[in-house]
Design a protein around this motif. Sequence first.
Motif, short mmCIF file in Angstrom:
data_model
loop_
_atom_site.label_atom_id
_atom_site.label_comp_id
_atom_site.label_asym_id
_atom_site.label_seq_id
_atom_site.Cartn_x
_atom_site.Cartn_y
_atom_site.Cartn_z
N GLN A 282 0.87 -1.28 0.05
CA GLN A 282 -0.10 0.05 0.03
C GLN A 282 0.76 1.31 -0.10
O GLN A 282 0.39 2.37 0.30
N LEU A 283 2.10 1.07 -0.45
CA LEU A 283 3.13 2.20 -0.26
C LEU A 283 2.84 3.08 -1.67
O LEU A 283 2.74 2.33 -2.72
N LEU A 284 2.29 4.38 -1.40
CA LEU A 284 2.36 5.26 -2.77
C LEU A 284 3.42 5.57 -3.13
O LEU A 284 3.81 5.50 -4.39
N THR A 285 4.37 6.22 -2.43
CA THR A 285 5.77 6.83 -2.82
C THR A 285 6.80 7.33 -1.51
O THR A 285 5.91 7.14 -0.44
N GLU A 286 7.97 7.11 -2.02
CA GLU A 286 8.81 7.63 -0.85
C GLU A 286 9.71 8.71 -1.63
O GLU A 286 10.35 8.62 -2.58
N ARG A 287 9.57 9.99 -0.99
CA ARG A 287 10.06 11.29 -1.55
C ARG A 287 10.51 12.15 -0.39
O ARG A 287 9.44 12.23 0.38
N ALA A 288 11.66 12.72 -0.72
CA ALA A 288 11.94 13.74 0.32
C ALA A 288 11.83 13.21 1.55
O ALA A 288 11.66 14.12 2.65
N GLY A 289 12.32 12.09 1.82
CA GLY A 289 12.36 11.44 3.31
C GLY A 289 11.08 11.13 3.79
O GLY A 289 10.93 10.55 4.97
N ILE A 290 10.19 11.20 3.10
CA ILE A 290 8.46 10.87 3.55
C ILE A 290 8.05 9.61 2.95
O ILE A 290 8.19 9.45 1.70
N SER A 291 7.47 8.67 3.86
CA SER A 291 6.69 7.43 2.99
C SER A 291 5.24 8.00 3.09
O SER A 291 4.72 8.17 4.09
N ALA A 292 4.58 7.74 2.00
CA ALA A 292 3.37 7.80 1.94
C ALA A 292 2.45 6.52 1.49
O ALA A 292 2.71 5.85 0.72
N ALA B 105 -0.54 12.62 -2.15
CA ALA B 105 -1.04 11.29 -1.76
C ALA B 105 -2.31 11.11 -2.35
O ALA B 105 -2.98 9.90 -2.90
N TYR B 106 -3.39 12.22 -2.09
CA TYR B 106 -4.54 12.24 -2.47
C TYR B 106 -4.87 12.03 -4.09
O TYR B 106 -5.64 11.43 -4.63
N ARG B 107 -3.89 12.70 -4.83
CA ARG B 107 -3.82 12.90 -6.33
C ARG B 107 -3.67 11.47 -6.68
O ARG B 107 -4.34 11.00 -7.77
N SER C 252 -6.63 8.83 -8.56
CA SER C 252 -6.23 8.61 -10.08
C SER C 252 -6.24 7.26 -10.22
O SER C 252 -5.97 6.87 -11.41
N ASP C 253 -6.20 6.52 -9.31
CA ASP C 253 -6.14 4.97 -9.41
C ASP C 253 -7.55 4.42 -9.78
O ASP C 253 -8.37 4.56 -9.07
#
Length: 587
Positions: free
Chosen positions: A328-338, A479-481, A485-486
């Motif tokens: 369920q991980l959307l992305t990891e970017r800028a030291g943040i996991s969403a 994360a909402y976007r 969009s899924d």
Amino acid sequence: MAEQNPGWSGDAQSFYHEFTLRNAGFISDKEQQRLRQAHILIAGCGSTGGSVIEVLVRSGAEQLALADNGSYELNNANRQNMVLTDVGRSKVDVFHERMSQINPFVQIDGYANGITPDNVDALVEWADVIIDAVDVTGRSGLEMKFLLHEVAHRNQKAVICGYDMAAAQYVPVFDYRDGTLPLMAGLLNAEEVATLDPLQACARLIPDEFIPLEMFDELARHQQGKDYTSQLCLAANLFGVLGSTLVLDILNERAVETDNYVDLWSLMRKPQASDDQARDEAAVSELRSGLRAWANGPGGDSDPFFLERSLRHYQLPLMPELHNYRDQLLTERAGISAFAIPHEQLAGPLARQLLRFAFVHYARVGFINPDQAARRLLHHEPLSNLSPQDVHLVLIDTQSSQLLGYSTLKAPLSDNLPFSSTERPHYGVEQAFGRDLFAGVDELQGIPVAAVREIGRVTKAELDDPVLNARVGIMLLSAYRQVVSDSRYGISAFVGDGEKNVTLRNLTFFGFNPQLLPARESCLPADHLYHHRYVGRDVRPFWLLLADINQARADEVEALLDLDDNALLAALNASRSNAAKELEAQL
């Protein structure tokens, strides 16, 4: 650890064998090992809780969690396990030190804030058996006692309580293990805890026949304004023996009495002459009737400082368990996991942590009705407010796993009806502003209800770092976007509400283009938990179609994450300023 104790130079196993040698014959090897390995939570380390700790350790318990927010005072010395040099010291720290001198291999975790809304779930889940010795002479102690039982009831754990009164000890067992016993045996509910005098509430928990005669004068003194409760070492130390016996029996699956009572004076003093006794019995009956009438009487107002106490020790939680949800991980970017995790897949303790995070934020900004929170003893929204299909959008620091941001993508309220149907259930925003809220929005009417989601619980951590705070905000919108969009979710539109300079400005600056509806008064009743969110604030309902999202602007905002600190803040301020102007144009 053993090398620091000159009384023993061997290993842990040989120490334990010698240490418990004199238990042999009365406690079997199997029972001894169960006690040694058992996780025992002692909530409250004062007169009753403190008396059981040493007996358990001397009996062979080696895994203890001690929770108490108090320090020793001189007037504790008549009944508590302390010496003069302990005055002013934390009770948890003193027991950790002293028990290690008895058994250098004992493992003690100390919680010097006592039982709190933020540690109780983990402590109860860890424990095999719970000692409830929380001081209930004050409002906050009674609240935490009730909370401890709520969580133990939910987790089906046995709870052993202690009440020392004069020279008597009453030890009830709330055995929630098979799931049939009501919370607190049905003797006390949340609103009663919130409104009754603490001693009045205690009187509801203790059967009349287990209140010694000497306590009636003490209760009268309390009602006349006495600001402390008299307690004796005679009764306090009884709990160490009775409570430890019950722990050993419960761990070994032996049936135990649910009501245990010993009155030393009644047991050991010779009875009075029969004519005096008859006269006393009539007086005692009258006293007990008066006590019961008082105990069952009405409460007063709820405490206005409940939320203040609830929030006092809150710290942002660490949630490393979320890394188990890699799918369920959307992305990891800028030291943040969403993450985007459907509620039905998220473990209950994690969901409660997220609701607590949002609740604390809402309480701090004044959205929570304090009287309703107090009367219901709410430290977070009830889990029942979530639907299995709700999606938790969660942001954590990738390295530390600290919770940084949270929102909820609320599930569709019906799968088969069109949005225009008068039979569909209300969305939350319609409960706040009226069922006719979207009647004039033609763009929504032909959309299936299953394709219209609601934005809820948009909250961020209160961070001192403005750059990290900015990145969290962008990541939450991103994360909402990604979720909407899924195609798996089949979302066409959003509804919701928000303040102009917070939610609405952020949606606009990211390119979501929320369409504001005309301002109207909230119709939430005054006793609603979130009534205060709409009082004196310009909260506007809105809707938006996903087809109208400005994808180019969203790309531009996400690109800000790659800028260095100063450039990020400058660009963000400019973008938000432009978004504010766009909103003003709508207004």
